[in-house]
Design an enzyme around this catalytic site. Sequence first.
Site, mmCIF file in Angstrom:
data_model
loop_
_atom_site.group_PDB
_atom_site.id
_atom_site.type_symbol
_atom_site.label_atom_id
_atom_site.label_comp_id
_atom_site.label_asym_id
_atom_site.label_seq_id
_atom_site.Cartn_x
_atom_site.Cartn_y
_atom_site.Cartn_z
ATOM 1 N N PRO A 1 57.410 -11.995 -47.776
ATOM 2 C CA PRO A 1 58.399 -12.069 -46.702
ATOM 3 C C PRO A 1 59.205 -10.765 -46.698
ATOM 4 C CG PRO A 1 58.834 -13.708 -48.449
ATOM 5 C CD PRO A 1 57.844 -12.730 -48.977
ATOM 6 N N THR A 2 59.575 -10.300 -45.544
ATOM 7 C CA THR A 2 60.387 -9.076 -45.496
ATOM 8 C C THR A 2 61.292 -9.095 -44.273
ATOM 9 O OG1 THR A 2 60.306 -6.655 -45.650
ATOM 10 C CG2 THR A 2 58.634 -7.682 -44.252
ATOM 11 N N ARG B 1 65.738 -17.937 -49.536
ATOM 12 C CA ARG B 1 65.320 -16.891 -48.593
ATOM 13 C C ARG B 1 63.802 -16.749 -48.586
ATOM 14 N NH1 ARG B 1 69.606 -12.980 -50.998
ATOM 15 N NH2 ARG B 1 69.302 -14.610 -52.541
ATOM 16 N N ARG C 1 57.025 -17.532 -46.054
ATOM 17 C CA ARG C 1 55.931 -17.912 -46.978
ATOM 18 C C ARG C 1 55.104 -19.037 -46.355
ATOM 19 N NH1 ARG C 1 60.453 -17.727 -50.553
ATOM 20 N NH2 ARG C 1 60.575 -15.661 -51.497
ATOM 21 N N ASP D 1 57.847 -11.057 -53.483
ATOM 22 C CA ASP D 1 59.003 -10.566 -52.724
ATOM 23 C C ASP D 1 58.949 -9.041 -52.645
ATOM 24 O OD1 ASP D 1 59.732 -13.159 -52.550
ATOM 25 O OD2 ASP D 1 61.501 -13.015 -53.845
ATOM 26 N N ASP E 1 61.161 -6.800 -53.116
ATOM 27 C CA ASP E 1 62.038 -5.968 -53.960
ATOM 28 C C ASP E 1 61.733 -6.060 -55.456
ATOM 29 O OD1 ASP E 1 62.823 -8.616 -53.974
ATOM 30 O OD2 ASP E 1 64.962 -8.182 -54.078
ATOM 31 N N GLU F 1 60.741 -23.384 -55.460
ATOM 32 C CA GLU F 1 59.418 -23.276 -56.113
ATOM 33 C C GLU F 1 58.871 -24.671 -56.405
ATOM 34 O OE1 GLU F 1 62.139 -21.634 -56.905
ATOM 35 O OE2 GLU F 1 61.670 -19.486 -56.863
ATOM 36 N N ARG G 1 66.410 -6.123 -58.226
ATOM 37 C CA ARG G 1 67.066 -6.231 -56.924
ATOM 38 C C ARG G 1 67.644 -4.863 -56.587
ATOM 39 N NH1 ARG G 1 70.903 -10.818 -56.009
ATOM 40 N NH2 ARG G 1 69.866 -10.884 -53.993
HETATM 41 N N1 UDP Z 1 63.954 -12.266 -47.043
HETATM 42 C C1 UDP Z 1 63.696 -12.560 -45.714
HETATM 43 N N2 UDP Z 1 64.749 -12.855 -44.880
HETATM 44 C C2 UDP Z 1 66.046 -12.841 -45.306
HETATM 45 C C3 UDP Z 1 66.289 -12.530 -46.659
HETATM 46 C C4 UDP Z 1 65.219 -12.265 -47.494
HETATM 47 O O1 UDP Z 1 62.555 -12.568 -45.302
HETATM 48 O O2 UDP Z 1 66.949 -13.105 -44.504
HETATM 49 C C5 UDP Z 1 62.826 -11.943 -47.932
HETATM 50 C C6 UDP Z 1 63.048 -10.678 -48.777
HETATM 51 O O3 UDP Z 1 62.573 -9.538 -48.090
HETATM 52 C C7 UDP Z 1 62.262 -10.977 -50.040
HETATM 53 C C8 UDP Z 1 62.367 -12.500 -50.151
HETATM 54 O O4 UDP Z 1 62.703 -12.998 -48.862
HETATM 55 O O5 UDP Z 1 60.917 -10.581 -49.940
HETATM 56 C C9 UDP Z 1 63.416 -12.933 -51.154
HETATM 57 O O6 UDP Z 1 64.663 -12.394 -50.790
HETATM 58 P P1 UDP Z 1 65.605 -11.637 -51.827
HETATM 59 O O7 UDP Z 1 64.831 -10.650 -52.574
HETATM 60 O O8 UDP Z 1 66.803 -11.162 -51.116
HETATM 61 O O9 UDP Z 1 65.990 -12.859 -52.781
HETATM 62 P P2 UDP Z 1 66.354 -12.880 -54.324
HETATM 63 O O10 UDP Z 1 66.159 -11.532 -54.894
HETATM 64 O O11 UDP Z 1 67.760 -13.326 -54.359
HETATM 65 O O12 UDP Z 1 65.402 -13.880 -54.894
HETATM 66 MN MN MN Z 2 64.674 -10.242 -54.583
#
Ligand code: UDP
Ligand code: MN
Length: 332
Positions: free
Chosen positions: A81-82, A155, A160, A191, A193, A278, A307
């Site tokens: 997801p992005t 998120r 997904r 993810d 990041d 999950e 992150r």
């Molecule tokens: N993401 C998204 N929409 C949003 C926020 C996040 O598609 O509004 C995606 C983000 O790009 C990443 C995944 O969802 O691939 C998880 O998000 P994030 O890394 O911010 O979450 P965390 O690090 O808190 O698990």
């Molecule tokens: Mn993340």
Amino acid sequence: MRVRLKLKTVFVFYFMVSLLGLIYALMQLGQRCDCRDYGESKDQQISQLRGELQKLQEHIKTSELSKISKPNLHAIYVITPTYARLVQKAELSRLSHTFLHVPRLHWIVVEDAAQPTPLVTDFLAASGLTYTHLHKLTPKDKKLQENDPSWLKPRGAEQRNEGLRWLRDMGAAAEGKEAAALEEAVVYFADDDNTYSLQLFEEMRYTNRVSVWPVGLVGGMKFESPVVQDGRVVRFHTGWRPNRPFPMDMAGFAVSLRLILSNPEACFDGDAQMGFLESSFLQHLVTMDDLEPKADLCTKVLVWHTRTEKPKMKREDALQRQGLGSDPDVEV
Ligand code: UDP
Ligand code: MN
């Protein structure tokens, strides 16, 4: 007297023959030899060697190609997801460079957007990866708002699920050899990041049902991990609610595509309580006993829940107020 004459004759005869031999040898030295036969056989040899070289080069080329495409390796479908933000292109660049090193990887990028964006479209086209570009906008009521704490809503759940839908549609349409290959494939949720070692992908490639491993720098811990005893997962090392059905981060497991296709109801519950996203998916697929521990029986950290800091735009904002901001046509 007779004897002496004979000796002299023999000596003279010997001298004459030697002299003639010497003269003949000197004459031969000065003459050009007829090299036609010699040259022809060399030409033949060269063209033969050329042919062999070409064969060898072709062999190397095909074996190199098969190394890259590795037709017998099980495929890995990675769902990412992005969403648009200042660091998006930097994150996707880093990720794509990791994936370029992984054979038989198919990247399913799902944008959290109403339309595919030009940034992601162009980025993927130039990435050199095998990919599918999807989009699914998170409905407003499910989206984390600017000042919400990061744990309030999960998120990437909608995205997904969109990736899973695409895989199931593809699975339904596949026939014969193609369908058989899909049965062998594995699905991973990456993810945009996080940080992934290359070894991680080889660990997950052969997954019967659900494979699991530790995740570094997550949940306020150095790492979270399944705990393995006698080759089986018996509990989880986590700092928070260890009794959740699957107290694991999204980065800590991969699922066989066969299992996903044979359980069409399995998806992520976007309304799941914090920390249960999950579990909401895995509950449909396995029990703890079924989990396959990887990464040396879950003793190695091969993925990190990193992150990225949100870049500060204080000076940019100040300049923009004066009409001197950075050129908006430059893609960052
Ligand atoms: N993401 C998204 N929409 C949003 C926020 C996040 O598609 O509004 C995606 C983000 O790009 C990443 C995944 O969802 O691939 C998880 O998000 P994030 O890394 O911010 O979450 P965390 O690090 O808190 O698990
Ligand atoms: Mn993340």
